[in-house]
Every structure is written in C-alpha cells, then in structure tokens.
Design an enzyme around this catalytic site. Structure first.
Site, mmCIF file in Angstrom:
data_model
loop_
_atom_site.group_PDB
_atom_site.id
_atom_site.type_symbol
_atom_site.label_atom_id
_atom_site.label_comp_id
_atom_site.label_asym_id
_atom_site.label_seq_id
_atom_site.Cartn_x
_atom_site.Cartn_y
_atom_site.Cartn_z
ATOM 1 N N ASP B 258 2.153 9.078 -14.144
ATOM 2 C CA ASP B 258 1.945 7.973 -13.217
ATOM 3 C C ASP B 258 1.079 6.907 -13.852
ATOM 4 O O ASP B 258 1.385 5.725 -13.822
ATOM 5 C CB ASP B 258 1.260 8.518 -11.966
ATOM 6 C CG ASP B 258 1.490 7.621 -10.802
ATOM 7 O OD1 ASP B 258 0.674 7.651 -9.883
ATOM 8 O OD2 ASP B 258 2.482 6.889 -10.822
ATOM 9 N N ASP B 386 3.239 9.748 -3.460
ATOM 10 C CA ASP B 386 1.827 10.087 -3.434
ATOM 11 C C ASP B 386 1.528 11.025 -2.283
ATOM 12 O O ASP B 386 0.862 12.042 -2.455
ATOM 13 C CB ASP B 386 0.993 8.813 -3.283
ATOM 14 C CG ASP B 386 1.193 7.892 -4.452
ATOM 15 O OD1 ASP B 386 1.165 6.666 -4.261
ATOM 16 O OD2 ASP B 386 1.370 8.405 -5.567
#
Lengths: 231, 468
Positions: B258, B386
C-alpha cells in the site's frame, strides 16, 4: 459508571474522543513495557519458586505503576503541545478545550483502558457456567473485582486532573502525591483476598482525591450545595 | 484552475484515498478501474454539472487561495469531526466482525483454503510451515498487484464499461451469495428454524436494496450501512479461509505494498488517483467509504446548488461506502472469471478487487461538489479495502489470541490511533496517503506484544487480584 461518564461528557465532542483514545493508547503502551520487563524477569528466574514468582509479580506491579505515571507525564507534554497548536488555529485565540478538560478526558482514557483490561476477561468468563470460589477462594471474587475496577477507573480520572494541575503549576508535591497514592492503592491490593485491606483504603483515597480534584477545578462547598439543592 | 480544483479534491480524496491503497492489494487494480468507472459515469451523468462545477470550482479556488490559511485552520478544526466520522464506521465494522467470530463458529473452522493460497500450513516442521506461508503470501500479493495494474490499465484506457460490469458482478456476488451463507450460519448457531421461502425473500430484498444503494442513489446512512456490512462479510471470508501465518504475513506485506503503491510515482494507485483527478472524475462509489455524500448524479438535476449541498454531505459517506461495495463487486467479478472451483473464493476475490478500486475511487472523488460547498461539509473518504483489512486484523486477534479480549481491545485501540495519525498526516500533506501501513503496523505490533507479553502478566495479576 465509567461508561456513563464517557457517554455524557465525552461522546459529544470529537476532539475529546480522540484525546480519550490517545490516553487509552498511552496507558496500553505503558502496560506493554511493564509487562515486557516482568516477562524478562520471569524468564530469567526460576519458575518453580513460588515466593520468588510472587515477589517478581509485586515488583512488576510497582514498576508498572511508575511507568504509568511516567506515561501520564509524557501524555501531558504531548497535550501541552497540542493545545498550543489548537490555540494557534482557533479563531478567537483560545483553545476549544481547556487543559483541565483535557486532564479529565485523559484521566478517563487511562481509567477506561485499565478498567477494561482488568475486567473484560473476567466478564467473559462470568458469562459461562461455574461456581465462584469453588477451590476455597473468596466467593466475592467477581463483586470485589467489579468494585475495585470501578474505584480504579475513578481514581485514574482524578489523578489525571491532579497530575495535570500539578504539572501546570509546577507543584511537584502534587505530582509526588499522585504517584504515592497510586503506589498505595496498588500496594493495598496485595493484601487481597483480605478485601477489607484493599477496598476500604482505596475508597477512602478515592474520596480524598475526588474532593481535592473538585477543589482544584474551581468547585467549592457552596457550589456543591447549590448543585445538590438544584438552585 | 484545473490544477487548483484537482488540488482540492486531492485533499479530500487524499484523506480517504489513503485507505484505498490498503484494501487494494488485490483490489487496487479493480478499485482503480471501478473508480474510473465511477468517475466516468459521473462525468457522463454530470456533463452540464461538470461545466458548472468547473466555474464554482475555479471561484472556490480563488476563495480558497485567499483564505488558504483560514481554510487550513478550518480543515484541521474539522479534522477532529472527520476523524470521528471515520472512527464510527471502522468501529462498527470491527464490532460486527468480532461479534460474529465470537458467536458463529463457522468462521473459525478450517474448511479448506482458497485457491490463492495453495500451500497448506499443517506441515510437520516449523520451517516448512514458514516457507509455505511465505509462498502463500507471495501468491496472494502477486494476484493483488496484477489486479491493481489491470484496473489501472482499464481505467487509463477508459474501459469504463468493463470496470463497471466487474464491480456490479462482484457486488452482486457479495450481497447475495455471501450474505446468504452468513445468514445460514447465524441461523445454525442460534438454532432458529427457517424455511427457504422466507430466506429467499430476505436475501432478495437485502441484495436488491444494497445494489441500488451502492451503485445508484440511496440514503447516505443506508449506503454507509451497506458498505460496512459488505466489508464485514469480506473480512469474515478472509478470516475463515486464510491460514494463520499466511494471514499475518499478508497483512504485513499488504501494508508495505500500500505504501509503495500510493506514494511511489509509478505506483498503480497513485496513477489511478492522478488520472481520476486529471479527468475530474470521482472514484467508484462502490469502492470507497465517504463520510459525506457526493451525488454527482443528483447534481446534474434541477437545482445544482441545493443538490450539491445535499450531496456533499452524504456523498462523502456514501462514496466511501459505495467504493467499498464496488470493490467487493470487483472482487466478485474476478472470481467469476477465474476458474475457481469454489464460488466463495470467487466472491472473495471479487471483493478484494473492489477494495483497491474503492480506494482509488476514494481518492479520485472530485472536488467539484466539495468546492462549491462550505469547507465544513468536506468529508473524508476511506477505501473499503482498509475497512476490510482492519477488521481482518481485529477478527483474527479475537479468534486466535490466547489473550482473547485483551488482545482484541489492544488491537482495536492501536488501529484507531493509527487511523488518527494517518488522518493527521493527511491534513498535513494534503494528498492521497495509504491508510493501511500505520494502522496495520500498530495493530500487528500490539497483537503480538499483547498476546505474548501482556497476557501472562494480566493473568497472574487477575489470579492474585492485584491491580496496577
């Protein structure tokens, strides 16, 4: 009760919630470090030796208390910086949250976290079947644990206020008093399961701390009377 | 002008977009695509809007420039509000996942593994197990990277229909199939007798309303609720089908990915966000959770001002939710395309794709709506991925930790603090940031530390009834 405190006084303002969670986080970190120390000590010692283990545990508890107070101090420093930032940002030159409010919220954060950690496994087990104190231990285990946890949460809240006030006005004796009180309360729990020795002093200390914090926050006997009589 | 507009959205996107990268791993590709779809869709819908938006945006840009400092102050001031707006859904999602894990045993039984993690972890030696889990994680990560790149490529070449279709199929799969399984397991746990007709009716209603809410219009709260539910379902699927060490490794590698994907100039997610911003499009609603609602579709209708205002608030939230759902859909799509012999895997894959996309979507949310509204209404967008990975972390902590609730609580607080820090960084840097790394790192550290260090300490204390 602590949860009630949370709902009524903190849940409204998002800033307070953040400070609360951060306070809980600091307490958690202090717990982590103290348990690390304890763990190392235990691994380095003889696991068969009962009194030694107990002594190590006591040492761990004392050390943890000191670490908690140290982290409270660190948190105070962080909040001071944050207040300066908030004041700079705000439109009318004063912070949306006074230091006293922050002290209160920080105390509640500490208290909630410590209470949660002390009680939650107990509560989970309490849901299951079983008999309390079947092996000759006290039957009041759950009750006393609940009361002890509650008194500790309140104490953390009051200590937060006292501690921050002491740091703010440079009164070192206030800070020392908080630390000594904390040590005393933890020490009194060593006399468990002789519950008289631990619960009673803790409640007395809590009453004293409550009165002290109340006076520090600007309250007085007159305010109290007026509040109680709803004038 | 355009740059300014892009700047504004970036800020807004950035806050949430950060989240996307996390989920993306597999979804990034999907998510980006979805976002593009979302953006392109919006564009098509709101062509007149875009033009008008351009104007106010420019104006707003001016205003913003003049009051830049004030704007920043306001942003930071309302930063706390936005943080709370994100706290609540993340907390809800985690609570749902933990509650399910604790009560429904289906999700903690090992019923096999996904095709993406072919190596088993029940080996004889520790070394073998470590090797297998590393291989599993590597395979999963490469799948995610491939999907993300695919999504970005599709987005770049404006294959919006493909992305949109992908998202729809994956959200369909997620809404219907996964919730059917979930409902079945809950009924089994509580020994509730239920006939097929009632179940069919319930699932049908749930799914159809979900599809409408996520992909089209719907009340903001409902959209947010659906996005949360979808994230929880995905997280549960992950928890069930990923073996132990693989799961932790994947979490760690995903946060690194990420970070890389969002911050590196050549990172796929970053390209996705930038492309979306260049084209002034919003990210796919199905992949991102937004705290306010931006309804570009609405804005195209009658009263632009009013609608913009109305949409702004809900769009943030809805978008985030939408993004998430899209992510999931994307995942489902992938599942369908691959030759998985287990539908569940397909489902999972679909949602995964959604997450990267959602994240991208979040970032790409156009500032159009935002600029015309007063700064208070700006919301934050968080990628669905997330949500999913946070919930996976907390769910795994509650499922497999020896310290049980202590560990769960510690991970929860760690993740919230990570989210706070991420949002703070977002306010400082004003561009899309990855939301996964900080929170996941804190969560992992706290999980392992609490499980191994704090637990024995607390046990001993509780046994003697000492209090610290």
């Amino acid at each position: 009760p602590a949860f009630g405190l949370f709902i009524f006084t903190i849940a409204r303002d998002p800033l307070r919630i953040i400070i609360l969670i951060a306070g809980a986080f600091f307490w958690l970190v202090s717990l982590l470090l103290s348990s690390l120390i304890w763990f190392i000590a235990v691994k380095a010692s003889d696991p068969q030796d009962e009194p030694l283990q107990k002594g190590l545990l006591i040492f761990g508890v004392m050390f943890s208390v000191l670490l908690q107070e140290a982290f409270r101090f660190l948190y105070y420093k962080l909040l001071r910086k944050a207040i300066e930032g908030l004041v700079a940002l705000s439109e009318d030159g004063c912070s949306p949250l006074s230091l006293q409010q922050m002290a209160y919220v920080a105390g509640v954060g500490f208290g909630l976290m410590s209470g949660a950690f002390s009680m939650i496994n107990l509560l989970a087990d309490a849901l299951g079947p079983g008999i309390v104190g079947i092996h000759g231990d006290s039957q009041l285990y759950f009750l006393t644990s609940a009361f002890m946890t509650m008194v500790l949460i309140f104490l953390h809240t009051f200590w937060g206020i006292l501690f921050f006030h002491g740091c703010e006005h440079q009164r070192w004796w206030e800070i020392m008093a908080v630390v000594i009180m904390h040590l005393a309360v933890s020490g009194s729990t060593f006399s468990n399961p002789l519950y008289v020795g631990s619960l009673v002093p803790s409640y007395l200390l809590m009453a004293a701390a409550a009165a002290w914090a109340y006076l520090l926050s600007g309250g007085s006997a007159q305010n109290l009377r007026r509040f109680l009589l709803c004038k | 002008m355009t740059e300014l507009s892009a700047h504004l959205p970036q800020f807004q996107h950035g806050q949430l977009t950060e989240n996307f990268p996390d989920n993306h791993l597999s979804n990034t590709n999907d998510n980006s695509e979805r976002r593009r779809h979302g953006n392109s869709e919006r564009r098509r819908n709101d062509n007149p809007e875009y033009e008008t938006n351009g104007q106010p945006q420019n104006n707003i840009q001016h205003v913003v420039e003049q009051d830049e400092e004030e704007d920043e102050e306001l942003t930071l001031k309302y930063g706390a509000k936005h943080v709370i707006m994100l706290f609540v859904p993340v907390t809800l999602c985690m609570v749902v996942v933990v509650a399910t894990i604790k009560s429904v045993s289906f999700y903690t039984r090992k019923d096999g593994q996904l095709i993406y993690t072919p190596f088993t972890e029940e080996t004889e030696t520790v070394g073998q197990r470590a090797l297998n889990s590393i291989l599993n994680a590597a395979i999963m990560i490469s799948v995610i990277i491939v999907m993300t790149i695919l999504l970005v490529v599709l987005y770049k070449y404006r294959c919006y229909k493909v992305i949109h279709g992908w998202l729809i199929i994956s959200s369909l799969l997620l809404l219907f199939f996964f919730s059917f399984i979930y409902l079945g397991e809950v009924f089994k746990t509580y020994n509730v007798a239920m006939d097929y007709i009632t179940v069919a009716l319930m699932i049908w209603n749930f799914g159809v309303v979900g599809m409408i809410c996520i992909h089209w219009k719907g009340p903001l709260r409902l959209q947010q609720a659906y996005l949360i539910m979808i994230s929880a379902l995905m997280a549960l699927v992950f928890i069930k089908y990923l073996p132990e060490w693989t799961a932790w490794l994947i979490l760690a590698v995903i946060s690194v990915y990420d970070l890389v994907a969002v911050l590196c100039p050549k990172g796929p997610l970053r390209m996705l966000v930038e492309t979306a911003q260049e084209r002034n499009e919003t990210l796919f609603p199905a992949l991102i959770y937004s705290s306010t609602m931006i309804w570009l579709v609405n804005m195209a209708e009658k009263d632009p001002e009013a609608q913009r205002k109305a949409s702004k608030n809900p769009t943030y939230d809805k978008q985030a939710l939408a993004n998430q759902t899209r992510n999931q859909d994307a995942e489902a799509d992938d599942g369908g395309f691959s030759q998985d012999w287990q539908q569940q895997r397909d489902n999972r894959i679909g949602p995964i794709e959604s997450t990267p996309e959602s994240r991208a979507a979040v970032q790409a949310l156009p500032s159009n709506s935002q600029t015309s509204e007063d700064p208070e209404e700006r919301g934050v967008k968080l990628g669905l991925g997330d949500f999913i990975f946070y919930s996976v972390l907390v769910g795994k902590a509650s499922a497999t930790a020896s310290g049980d609730w202590n560990t769960t609580l510690a991970c929860f607080v760690a993740i919230l603090i990570g989210l706070c820090l991420t949002l703070l960084l977002l306010a400082i840097f004003k561009k899309a940031l990855p939301a996964l790394p900080i929170s996941i790192t804190f969560g992992l550290v706290f999980y392992f530390a609490t499980d191994n260090l704090v637990q024995p300490f607390m046990d001993q204390l509780a046994f003697h009834q000492f209090y610290i």
